[in-house]
Design an enzyme around this catalytic site. Structure first.
Site, PDB file in Angstrom:
ATOM      1  N   ASP A 285       0.817  -1.210   0.000  1.00 19.40           N
ATOM      2  CA  ASP A 285       0.000   0.000   0.000  1.00 19.40           C
ATOM      3  C   ASP A 285       0.854   1.264   0.000  1.00 19.40           C
ATOM      4  O   ASP A 285       1.998   1.268   0.445  1.00 19.40           O
ATOM      5  CB  ASP A 285      -0.880   0.042   1.253  1.00 19.40           C
TER       6      ASP A 285
ATOM      7  N   HIS B 276      -6.063   2.607  -3.784  1.00 21.42           N
ATOM      8  CA  HIS B 276      -6.025   2.826  -2.330  1.00 21.42           C
ATOM      9  C   HIS B 276      -6.737   4.131  -1.971  1.00 21.42           C
ATOM     10  O   HIS B 276      -6.958   4.398  -0.795  1.00 21.42           O
ATOM     11  CB  HIS B 276      -4.564   2.875  -1.872  1.00 21.42           C
TER      12      HIS B 276
ATOM     13  N   HIS C 246       3.907  -2.382   2.975  1.00 16.56           N
ATOM     14  CA  HIS C 246       3.944  -1.027   2.403  1.00 16.56           C
ATOM     15  C   HIS C 246       5.214  -0.845   1.591  1.00 16.56           C
ATOM     16  O   HIS C 246       6.287  -1.314   2.001  1.00 16.56           O
ATOM     17  CB  HIS C 246       3.872   0.019   3.517  1.00 16.56           C
TER      18      HIS C 246
HETATM   19 ZN   LIG Z   1      -2.384   2.977   3.405  1.00 23.21          ZN
END
Ligand SMILES: [Zn+2]
Length: 238
Positions: free
Chosen positions: A56, A107, A202
């Protein structure tokens, strides 16, 4: 339609009904583990033998580049949930991810909480991000993961309207914390590295830590006879 699919469909209907009624209570609690367990499709529970690898908050140098290179070295593809704002700043990184066979998903436009944002604003932001992915990466995104995992009624409705499927995760590496190391990320993910899992990592802060954890995660997956790959190949029930 088997019993699992029937249960999933019923739960999604209830979620949609709650959203349509303007109730934000259940959707906003979507990040809570008990709510995610109740909704296997939402949490990204997929086929036994497969583990979805997701990243993400990018694309953003140097984290995305480090993760991209680590994945290339391992021969593993993944799903990247991008922010429209970051993709607009770093279109080449987005293009490179797509060209390498990674799946690009939504996202959001920025990383703000969706709570308090109305349906029109949320729809416009998701549409803007979806369209930018199409223009930049040449792919049509299928998945939507809200910032912080917090879904709202307007976001559920907007995602449905735009053909985006909300999906969260079953296990995370907490790689965003200031004290995270490759060790801590692997230790935290290890119990959840099971067939059907969707892993949340991430590719931004701190990307090099996440990238350093990837070879060890791949080795663990291989020991457990699990295949790592993108959500599009994960067999998430509809
Ligand atoms: Zn995020």
């Amino acid at each position: 339609m088997n019993a699992t699919v029937r249960r999933t469909t019923l739960r999604w209907s209830l979620l949609g009904a709650g959203a349509a009624a303007g109730s934000h209570l259940l959707p906003a609690a979507s990040w809570l583990p008990p709510v995610r367990r109740l909704l296997p499709g939402l949490s990204g529970r997929g086929a036994a033998g497969h583990v979805a690898l997701t990243f993400d908050d990018g694309p953003s140098p140097p984290g995305t580049a480090a993760v991209r290179d680590a994945l290339a070295g391992l021969g593993v593809r993944a799903t990247f949930f991008v922010l429209g704002r970051e993709l607009a700043r770093n279109p080449d990184l987005g293009r490179e991810l797509a060209a390498a066979g990674h799946e690009i998903a939504v996202h959001g436009w920025d990383h703000g909480y969706l709570l308090g944002r109305g349906r029109r604003r949320v729809r416009d932001e998701l549409a803007h991000t979806r369209d930018l992915i199409g223009e930049t990466c040449g792919t049509t995104p299928r998945w939507f993961r809200p910032a912080f995992g917090v879904l709202t009624g307007p976001a559920v409705c907007a995602a449905h309207e735009l053909g985006l499927r909300p999906v969260l995760w079953t296990a995370w590496g907490k790689d965003w914390t200031a004290t995270a190391t490759a060790d801590s990320v692997v230790r935290r993910l290890e119990p959840g590295l099971v067939g059907g899992a969707t892993l949340l990592l991430h590719d931004v802060v701190p990307g090099p830590v996440t990238a350093a954890a990837l070879p060890r995660l791949a080795a663990l997956a291989a020991e457990r006879a699990l295949t790592l790959g993108p959500l599009g190949e994960h067999g998430v029930p509809s």
